[in-house]
Design an enzyme around this catalytic site. Sequence first.
Site, mmCIF file in Angstrom:
data_model
loop_
_atom_site.group_PDB
_atom_site.id
_atom_site.type_symbol
_atom_site.label_atom_id
_atom_site.label_comp_id
_atom_site.label_asym_id
_atom_site.label_seq_id
_atom_site.Cartn_x
_atom_site.Cartn_y
_atom_site.Cartn_z
ATOM 1 N N CYS A 152 -0.615 11.800 -8.335
ATOM 2 C CA CYS A 152 0.763 11.536 -8.602
ATOM 3 C C CYS A 152 0.471 10.417 -9.781
ATOM 4 O O CYS A 152 1.608 10.126 -10.329
ATOM 5 C CB CYS A 152 1.920 11.353 -7.517
ATOM 6 S SG CYS A 152 1.834 12.865 -6.404
ATOM 7 N N HIS A 209 7.380 6.011 -7.374
ATOM 8 C CA HIS A 209 7.044 7.475 -6.961
ATOM 9 C C HIS A 209 7.757 7.923 -5.687
ATOM 10 O O HIS A 209 7.812 7.349 -4.881
ATOM 11 C CB HIS A 209 5.674 7.478 -6.782
ATOM 12 C CG HIS A 209 5.213 8.965 -6.410
ATOM 13 N ND1 HIS A 209 5.451 10.227 -7.063
ATOM 14 C CD2 HIS A 209 4.542 9.303 -5.192
ATOM 15 C CE1 HIS A 209 5.057 11.148 -6.172
ATOM 16 N NE2 HIS A 209 4.371 10.585 -5.106
ATOM 17 N N GLU A 249 -1.580 17.424 -11.570
ATOM 18 C CA GLU A 249 -2.358 17.449 -10.520
ATOM 19 C C GLU A 249 -2.277 19.073 -10.258
ATOM 20 O O GLU A 249 -2.763 19.607 -9.182
ATOM 21 C CB GLU A 249 -2.286 16.802 -9.314
ATOM 22 C CG GLU A 249 -1.054 16.755 -8.682
ATOM 23 C CD GLU A 249 -0.989 15.990 -7.447
ATOM 24 O OE1 GLU A 249 -1.672 16.101 -6.636
ATOM 25 O OE2 GLU A 249 0.013 14.859 -7.261
HETATM 26 N N1 CAA Z 1 18.614 12.962 11.608
HETATM 27 C C1 CAA Z 1 18.244 11.994 10.822
HETATM 28 N N2 CAA Z 1 16.901 11.401 10.515
HETATM 29 C C2 CAA Z 1 16.067 12.245 11.438
HETATM 30 C C3 CAA Z 1 16.525 13.105 12.296
HETATM 31 C C4 CAA Z 1 17.741 13.651 12.261
HETATM 32 N N3 CAA Z 1 18.325 14.462 13.279
HETATM 33 N N4 CAA Z 1 15.318 13.765 12.987
HETATM 34 C C5 CAA Z 1 14.266 13.016 12.467
HETATM 35 N N5 CAA Z 1 14.787 11.993 11.431
HETATM 36 C C6 CAA Z 1 13.881 10.953 10.534
HETATM 37 C C7 CAA Z 1 12.656 10.368 11.139
HETATM 38 O O1 CAA Z 1 13.146 9.368 12.161
HETATM 39 C C8 CAA Z 1 11.924 10.145 10.293
HETATM 40 O O2 CAA Z 1 12.497 8.945 9.798
HETATM 41 P P1 CAA Z 1 11.539 7.644 9.466
HETATM 42 O O3 CAA Z 1 10.327 7.818 8.932
HETATM 43 O O4 CAA Z 1 12.239 6.641 8.793
HETATM 44 O O5 CAA Z 1 11.516 7.158 10.939
HETATM 45 C C9 CAA Z 1 12.268 11.325 9.155
HETATM 46 O O6 CAA Z 1 13.310 11.937 9.554
HETATM 47 C C10 CAA Z 1 11.099 12.076 8.934
HETATM 48 O O7 CAA Z 1 10.877 12.637 10.241
HETATM 49 P P2 CAA Z 1 9.328 12.705 10.828
HETATM 50 O O8 CAA Z 1 8.336 11.588 10.417
HETATM 51 O O9 CAA Z 1 9.337 13.255 12.186
HETATM 52 O O10 CAA Z 1 8.944 13.924 9.795
HETATM 53 P P3 CAA Z 1 7.729 15.004 9.813
HETATM 54 O O11 CAA Z 1 6.689 14.382 10.675
HETATM 55 O O12 CAA Z 1 8.310 16.536 9.821
HETATM 56 O O13 CAA Z 1 7.099 14.689 8.244
HETATM 57 C C11 CAA Z 1 6.478 13.874 6.209
HETATM 58 C C12 CAA Z 1 7.573 13.778 7.204
HETATM 59 C C13 CAA Z 1 5.099 13.205 6.720
HETATM 60 C C14 CAA Z 1 6.872 13.125 5.218
HETATM 61 C C15 CAA Z 1 6.008 15.163 5.919
HETATM 62 O O14 CAA Z 1 7.177 15.690 4.984
HETATM 63 C C16 CAA Z 1 4.651 15.512 4.813
HETATM 64 O O15 CAA Z 1 3.675 15.533 5.298
HETATM 65 N N6 CAA Z 1 5.011 15.506 3.411
HETATM 66 C C17 CAA Z 1 3.842 15.387 2.381
HETATM 67 C C18 CAA Z 1 3.292 14.259 2.357
HETATM 68 C C19 CAA Z 1 4.037 13.295 1.570
HETATM 69 O O16 CAA Z 1 5.032 13.374 0.860
HETATM 70 N N7 CAA Z 1 3.613 11.592 1.711
HETATM 71 C C20 CAA Z 1 4.162 10.676 1.094
HETATM 72 C C21 CAA Z 1 3.064 9.591 0.429
HETATM 73 S S1 CAA Z 1 1.906 10.310 -0.175
HETATM 74 C C22 CAA Z 1 2.488 10.419 -1.799
HETATM 75 O O17 CAA Z 1 3.341 9.806 -2.058
HETATM 76 C C23 CAA Z 1 1.663 11.390 -2.826
HETATM 77 C C24 CAA Z 1 2.701 12.531 -2.820
HETATM 78 O O18 CAA Z 1 3.320 12.741 -3.823
HETATM 79 C C25 CAA Z 1 2.238 13.652 -1.845
#
Ligand code: CAA
Length: 411
Positions: A118, A240, A86
């Site tokens: 993906c 994945h 992609e």
């Molecule tokens: N210590 C330990 N853990 C902590 C922490 C700390 N101090 N602070 C936060 N965390 C944890 C949170 O509790 C959370 O865990 P859970 O989901 O188990 O509750 C984790 O860290 C992540 O925290 P947030 O949800 O607050 O993180 P975020 O809002 O900054 O973003 C995300 C996370 C949405 C994955 C972001 O990185 C993102 O948008 N990534 C791109 C999209 C993606 O990868 N999507 C996955 C599915 S889509 C797919 O698979 C296709 C693809 O390849 C893109």
Amino acid sequence: MTPNTTERPIGIDDLSFSTTHYRLDQDVLASRLGVDAAKLHTGLGQDAFSVPATDEDIVTMAATAAQPIIARHGPERIRTILFATETGVDQSKAAGLYVHGLLGLPATCRVVELKQACYSATAALQFATALIARDPGQQVLVLASDIAKYQLGSEGEPTQGAAAAAMLVTADPAVLRIDPCSGVYSEDISDFWRPNYRTEAVVDGKLSIDAYKRATREAFADYQRRGGRYLDQFAAFCYHQPFTKMAYKAHRHLLEHAGTPGPDGDSRTTTDASDSATDAADLDAALAATTHYNRAIGNSYTASAYLALASLLDHRKDLADQPIAVISYGSGAVAEFFGGTVVPGYRDHLRTTANAHAIARRQPIDYQHYQRLHHESDLTDDADRKIEQQTTAPYRLAAIADHQRIYEATI
Ligand code: CAA
């Protein structure tokens, strides 16, 4: 439909991967973003991500991943190259043609590119098995190569990465026999996409996690309706991994919600009571060995599930004759759940040392260097340019001249 054991098995005969010249450690990013590093290490399950040098792209990574396969097996029987990505470098020409040229593959070969976020490497693998079923004498080279790139400062930034996987698909494979049974699910959803005018993806992170979990559950339900195995019949699950914690989220969801009728018409997720199914030790037994490479490399989109497979095979010694599952998800969205059986003697065919080296050889960089590379890799204008040599990989992008990408071997 139980796995067909009377026909000649088809599957993965050899699996190799490559990644980039540079890496950014999550600690560097955490201090820049002002977030607790534990969020990235534990919350997302990521330690670092691969960053391409300016002279690396999906073609150079794919050629680097495929070269050891060609060196081991020769090019003669390869009649098809399926390039899944992609991160396409051209709207018309298949990226696989550059690899075809760099590796001196036969002219008597069809070369095409496949796209569905993906997921498309899994489509390529399934298409490859169909081609080989028709002519077991031929081999198919499946390439999956991607660079995951999000906007600096965005939520997605810690989930970047880059890698390529190369798989030789054959009859009587040495590593993994792919079962004929698989489950699929598609849905039109805008959870993650990249319009033609952007070099960075657009993503609704939370929606994408829910979409991934739902698609996994539905693909498995389809797999079971078609007579697939029960969850507890698998020794491990190669998901994945956009970030490695996603595999845990999806697998827990599957164990809790996958109550669909099995082959005998009964409804169950496991052969035992599923109460303990979400136990952390159970999840680790099913998943931990699959996460080593993606933890260090980050998201490699199409290659990710197959890096999970490489990690599993390299880190577990007990898989001969064991069924394992592969779960592929591509935003937009398509998911597939399929099983395979690890071939006795598989360990003699692995590339464990080379895989460890591909990860260890990356040069760590600071935030400023990473930021510069992030912008420099945006080749969005049509200017000619020579590209300074940075990578020590065997293939590099040397120049853009008259709108053509000029690649060269460095060895
Ligand atoms: N210590 C330990 N853990 C902590 C922490 C700390 N101090 N602070 C936060 N965390 C944890 C949170 O509790 C959370 O865990 P859970 O989901 O188990 O509750 C984790 O860290 C992540 O925290 P947030 O949800 O607050 O993180 P975020 O809002 O900054 O973003 C995300 C996370 C949405 C994955 C972001 O990185 C993102 O948008 N990534 C791109 C999209 C993606 O990868 N999507 C996955 C599915 S889509 C797919 O698979 C296709 C693809 O390849 C893109």
